[in-house]
Design an enzyme around this catalytic site. Sequence first.
Site, PDB file in Angstrom:
ATOM      1  N   ARG A 127       0.764  -1.226   0.027  1.00 50.53           N
ATOM      2  CA  ARG A 127       0.060   0.154  -0.008  1.00 50.53           C
ATOM      3  C   ARG A 127       0.811   1.364   0.136  1.00 50.53           C
ATOM      4  O   ARG A 127       1.996   1.313   0.442  1.00 50.53           O
ATOM      5  CB  ARG A 127      -1.018  -0.026   1.421  1.00 50.53           C
ATOM      6  N   ARG A 153      -0.421  -2.379  -6.681  1.00 52.71           N
ATOM      7  CA  ARG A 153      -0.936  -3.486  -5.678  1.00 52.71           C
ATOM      8  C   ARG A 153      -1.850  -4.356  -6.350  1.00 52.71           C
ATOM      9  O   ARG A 153      -1.802  -5.770  -6.177  1.00 52.71           O
ATOM     10  CB  ARG A 153      -1.563  -2.954  -4.225  1.00 52.71           C
ATOM     11  N   LYS A 191      -2.379  -1.885   7.634  1.00 51.05           N
ATOM     12  CA  LYS A 191      -3.514  -1.759   8.123  1.00 51.05           C
ATOM     13  C   LYS A 191      -4.378  -2.692   9.125  1.00 51.05           C
ATOM     14  O   LYS A 191      -3.932  -4.045   9.043  1.00 51.05           O
ATOM     15  CB  LYS A 191      -4.451  -1.761   6.580  1.00 51.05           C
ATOM     16  N   HIS A 236      -2.063   2.483  -5.862  1.00 49.24           N
ATOM     17  CA  HIS A 236      -2.765   1.207  -5.512  1.00 49.24           C
ATOM     18  C   HIS A 236      -3.025   0.265  -6.446  1.00 49.24           C
ATOM     19  O   HIS A 236      -3.420  -1.224  -6.469  1.00 49.24           O
ATOM     20  CB  HIS A 236      -4.061   1.527  -4.775  1.00 49.24           C
ATOM     21  N   TYR A 274      -9.853 -10.605  -7.331  1.00 44.23           N
ATOM     22  CA  TYR A 274      -8.735 -10.808  -8.422  1.00 44.23           C
ATOM     23  C   TYR A 274      -8.941 -12.294  -9.397  1.00 44.23           C
ATOM     24  O   TYR A 274      -8.398 -12.040 -10.496  1.00 44.23           O
ATOM     25  CB  TYR A 274      -7.406 -10.887  -7.924  1.00 44.23           C
ATOM     26  N   HIS A 309      -4.741  -9.419   3.549  1.00 41.87           N
ATOM     27  CA  HIS A 309      -6.242  -9.575   3.538  1.00 41.87           C
ATOM     28  C   HIS A 309      -6.561 -10.355   4.900  1.00 41.87           C
ATOM     29  O   HIS A 309      -6.017 -11.537   5.262  1.00 41.87           O
ATOM     30  CB  HIS A 309      -6.662  -9.988   2.494  1.00 41.87           C
TER      31      HIS A 309
END
Length: 584
Positions: free
Chosen positions: A430, A523, A455, A520, A555, A546
Amino acid sequence: MQIIVKKIWHRDAHRIGLFLKYDNATNSQLRKMGAVFSKSLRCWYLDYNVFNYKLISQTFENLLIENPKNKETQPLAGLTPSRDLPDIATSKFQLDSSQQKNNPEHITDIDSLKTKMRLELLPNLGKYWVFKMHYFQTISKQLLAVKGVYWNANYKVYMAMRNAKVQEQVENILNISPFFPANDYYKNESVFNGEEIILQPHPEDLKWMEVYLPPYLVLREKIKRFSMCRYSTVKNCYLLPAAPSVYEGLLLQFEPHNVLLSNQLPKGYLMKQNLPNRKQLDLSQTKSRIFNQVPDAAHDYISQMVDTILALNYSSSTLQTYTSSFLKFLKDNQYRDPKTITQAEMTKYLASIMERGLSATSGHSIVNALQFYYQQVLKLKNFELSLPRPKKEKKLPTVLTMEECLQIFRVVDNPKHKLLLLIGYGAGLRVSEIVTLQWQDILFTEHKIHIKNAKGKKDRIVMLPYSIVNTLEYYRKLYQPNHYVFEGQFAGEPYSTGSVQSVMREAIKKSGLSKKATVHTLRHSFATHLLEGGTDIRYIQKFLGHASIKTTTIYTHVTKMATDKVTSPLDSLVDENNKKRLID
């Protein structure tokens, strides 16, 4: 519904302002007309032209025009003339192409032009005169065509080189002479002999010191670049942490200007622990921004929520999101005591904001904020808050191909800029993780990167691409950063996320790609290319950090593997038909 029409100045141009009480039906009509709501002026506005004026008068009946001279309002009858909107409401000004070319602002004489320009000469900035004025298309184009005149978008001012030739050209364009001070041409003015910067204690909070500067824009702009600098409007001074490193920074920054640093701080006032860390600074700044927007009627409710969030060690972004969503809820309910608001009223409120076109993400934020307040702040454990969750729009992320990524990297010449994009793509980071990356987090021998406090306050280990190891080592020797891999303007400070995004925007522009991509997007591309290469999706989940595999599975919908192997039935039909023709 009565609507007051005003001529306003907004976003560097005249607009037609529409002031009215909140009404959902009227707001919907205004949106369809192309009107935009201004939060600063608390009104709707349209571009200032005849078409929009006629559209307003035909759409709404009960209109009033405010007269700015005597502050009275008068009803409209068709296209009634008004001193407030003379060039729209009267028919003697025609918006044909020839008149627009010569007089786009509909000004018919020079005296009117001088009045409406509202020219203001500001303090000099180095070798430039600085001035501002209302926007006029023709004049602005003529000014920017002069060599040595620039537009500063950050401060919204014009900057003109301080020499005789530029002075003559600018004053001729403005038709005002003299406008700039006589013989005020640029010389080396970086030295301010006899001037002093005064440091005094800050009695309200001893962790800060007050910095009083001479009235020179150059010095003021320099102190603003200190990342923890704040300005006190009450004392007309700047506030900086009372730490020895900050004092040393002031000495280093202002030494070239020969400015005397007058230290009037008591002995022992400067202490190392007064320097706030980044987490403390982010939280204090976020908290300050929140309470600047909170009215007295909601102060107690928001204060309880802020204290609870800080006690639970939530991030500054969570603090901002929850409190702003809850404040909006309180405002729309006339700042009633939350204990008196029923679940039925909450559901009705949520339905109304969805009907107004609010995004599903904003709706979820409000639901989360309400859940948090009633369960964590009020401690109503037996109170089950069951609100409908707005359905989210399912949007696929933008993904670049490998060739497009290579195209972007090739156009970046600056080694530092190229490396931060390469490491962002190569490790799937990120933008916040790129700028806070430290040298101690790069494990060269293991070819891994330790991402800390990302995060959700989670650590993870990601790959360090073999292809950039030598580049990283060369970059370290070239730039010699101490703490962060990508340092900002001042040593010891990280690179800003805005600067990284700016680097990406410039790279996209130079590469000529038509896709709208951000940092982003790199990413997203990292995850998609790994999936196309056969990497197990569970490993990709760990690399991206995640919490749920559901987030990573998006994805699978954008990979070329999933689409390239599927043939359209139309193609099959055409192929079969062509085969039959060949046989026949």
